[in-house]
Scaffold this active site. Structure first.
Site, PDB file in Angstrom:
ATOM      1  N   GLU A  65       1.005  -1.208   0.807  1.00  0.00           N
ATOM      2  CA  GLU A  65      -0.026   0.401   0.121  1.00  0.00           C
ATOM      3  C   GLU A  65       0.677   1.172  -0.547  1.00  0.00           C
ATOM      4  O   GLU A  65       0.576   2.629   0.599  1.00  0.00           O
ATOM      5  CB  GLU A  65      -0.619   0.292   1.357  1.00  0.00           C
ATOM      6  CG  GLU A  65      -1.993  -1.156   1.253  1.00  0.00           C
ATOM      7  CD  GLU A  65      -3.705  -0.454   1.717  1.00  0.00           C
ATOM      8  OE1 GLU A  65      -4.098  -0.291   1.927  1.00  0.00           O
ATOM      9  OE2 GLU A  65      -3.106  -1.194   3.121  1.00  0.00           O
ATOM     10  N   HIS A  74      -1.294   6.244   7.478  1.00  0.00           N
ATOM     11  CA  HIS A  74      -2.570   4.760   6.876  1.00  0.00           C
ATOM     12  C   HIS A  74      -2.516   3.707   8.200  1.00  0.00           C
ATOM     13  O   HIS A  74      -1.548   2.992   8.729  1.00  0.00           O
ATOM     14  CB  HIS A  74      -2.102   4.227   5.772  1.00  0.00           C
ATOM     15  CG  HIS A  74      -3.635   3.300   5.709  1.00  0.00           C
ATOM     16  ND1 HIS A  74      -4.473   3.631   5.377  1.00  0.00           N
ATOM     17  CD2 HIS A  74      -2.991   1.938   5.197  1.00  0.00           C
ATOM     18  CE1 HIS A  74      -4.905   2.237   5.189  1.00  0.00           C
ATOM     19  NE2 HIS A  74      -3.837   1.767   5.373  1.00  0.00           N
ATOM     20  N   HIS A  92     -12.751  -0.228   5.457  1.00  0.00           N
ATOM     21  CA  HIS A  92     -10.899  -0.397   5.590  1.00  0.00           C
ATOM     22  C   HIS A  92      -9.570   0.699   6.825  1.00  0.00           C
ATOM     23  O   HIS A  92      -9.273  -0.206   7.588  1.00  0.00           O
ATOM     24  CB  HIS A  92     -10.389   0.403   3.981  1.00  0.00           C
ATOM     25  CG  HIS A  92      -9.007  -0.433   3.949  1.00  0.00           C
ATOM     26  ND1 HIS A  92      -7.850   0.203   3.199  1.00  0.00           N
ATOM     27  CD2 HIS A  92      -7.453  -0.204   4.543  1.00  0.00           C
ATOM     28  CE1 HIS A  92      -6.615  -0.424   2.638  1.00  0.00           C
ATOM     29  NE2 HIS A  92      -6.958  -0.464   4.528  1.00  0.00           N
TER      30      HIS A  92
HETATM   31 ZN   LIG Z   1      -4.569  -0.523   4.866  1.00  0.00          ZN
END
Ligand SMILES: [Zn+2]
Length: 304
Positions: free
Chosen positions: A107, A126, A218
């Site tokens: 990611e 994140h 998410h």
């Molecule tokens: Zn993630």
């Protein structure tokens, strides 16, 4: 103790100095080894505060090469311990600078695209923090309910990766990970108020309009002009989410005949602006505590 006669007279108009954001540090004037050391510490702080577990990540723009960024290789953030654990990536395509680089996070496009689009962003985080997930799954808006989260503002955008999947690409693995530049762009665009106009060369402001974007099903992504700002936002997004959830649960659990003393109200736009300035003017204080916490925990090692 002063004698009673030494006490200053009561002054109802007395006020403390207003905390305002300090002058931003010149990001590119920093020593790269210092930045690497702080990045390792930030990995530990985010784990210590439950912002990341085995997953989640933080990166920084390279202080001497603004076209590169740095982040941990494929490791749980708590276990990052040495500058050798970090990987340098090119911002333009998130490929590793070294052909011999170790395995990295899939990611990383979340990070690379944020640096490419927003020149004033120097740190990106994140997270899948458990307290924030209900706001990424239920449709209930995440709102600023406490003064330490004024940076959230009154409209936290939501990125739905489902809108970005292409029906013409049946081989695409729809695992919700931001594993391509295209998905990274769609997420990064959510950080500005105005939709993208491809006819403009520079249609993005250097600084995003929003500090946090929720990622449906998410987690969330946040950023800052430095590591301290981004870490502060990541931690207090989580704390605010917990306070909001508990407030809503409490209100729904009022026993018969008991009335709430006031409505559940969010910070006004003006409060968000004032609190945001206060937050940025004071986050050096918790930062020192957070560093001390991880330096005194045997789980974390920093050989930076
Ligand atoms: Zn993630």
């Amino acid at each position: 103790m002063p004698e009673h006669g030494d006490m200053p007279e009561w002054n109802p108009s007395a006020r403390a100095e207003t905390p305002t954001p300090p002058q931003p540090i010149e990001w590119n004037s920093q020593d790269v080894d210092e930045v690497k050391r702080k990045l390792i510490t930030a990995n530990h702080i985010l784990h210590h505060h439950g912002v990341v577990d085995g997953y989640g990540h933080i990166s920084v723009r390279h202080p001497s090469h603004p076209d590169k960024y740095l982040m941990s290789g494929y490791l749980a953030p708590a276990l990052v311990s040495s500058p050798d654990d970090l990987i340098e990536y090119w911002i333009n395509d998130s490929s590793p600078v070294s052909p011999h680089a170790k395995k990295g996070y899939s990611e990383r496009f979340i990070h690379g695209i944020m640096y490419a689009m927003y020149p004033k962003v120097n740190c990106v985080i994140h997270s899948h923090a458990e307290a924030v997930l209900p706001y990424a799954t239920s449709g209930v808006p995440l709102m600023p309910v406490i003064h330490m989260a004024g940076f959230l503002g009154n409209n936290v955008p939501v990125f739905d990766i489902g809108d970005s999947y292409s029906s013409s690409c049946p081989d695409e693995q729809q695992d919700l990970l931001v594993r391509t530049a295209k998905l990274g762009i769609h997420l990064a665009e959510k950080f500005v108020k105005t939709p993208r106009d491809p006819s403009f060369e520079s249609h993005f402001p250097p600084d995003p309009d929003y500090s946090v974007v929720l990622m449906r099903r998410h987690g969330y992504t946040t950023h800052g002009r430095d590591i301290e700002t981004a870490v502060y936002r990541a931690i207090y997004t989580k704390i605010n989410a917990t306070a909001q959830t508990n407030s809503m649960i409490l209100r729904g659990a009022l026993p018969p005949g008991v009335k709430a003393k006031f409505e559940l109200e969010f910070l006004t736009d003006e409060m968000c602006r004032g609190c945001s300035r206060m937050n940025e003017g004071t986050h050096d204080k918790p930062w020192k505590l957070w560093v001390a916490e991880v330096e005194n925990s045997s789980l974390y090692t920093n050989r930076g």
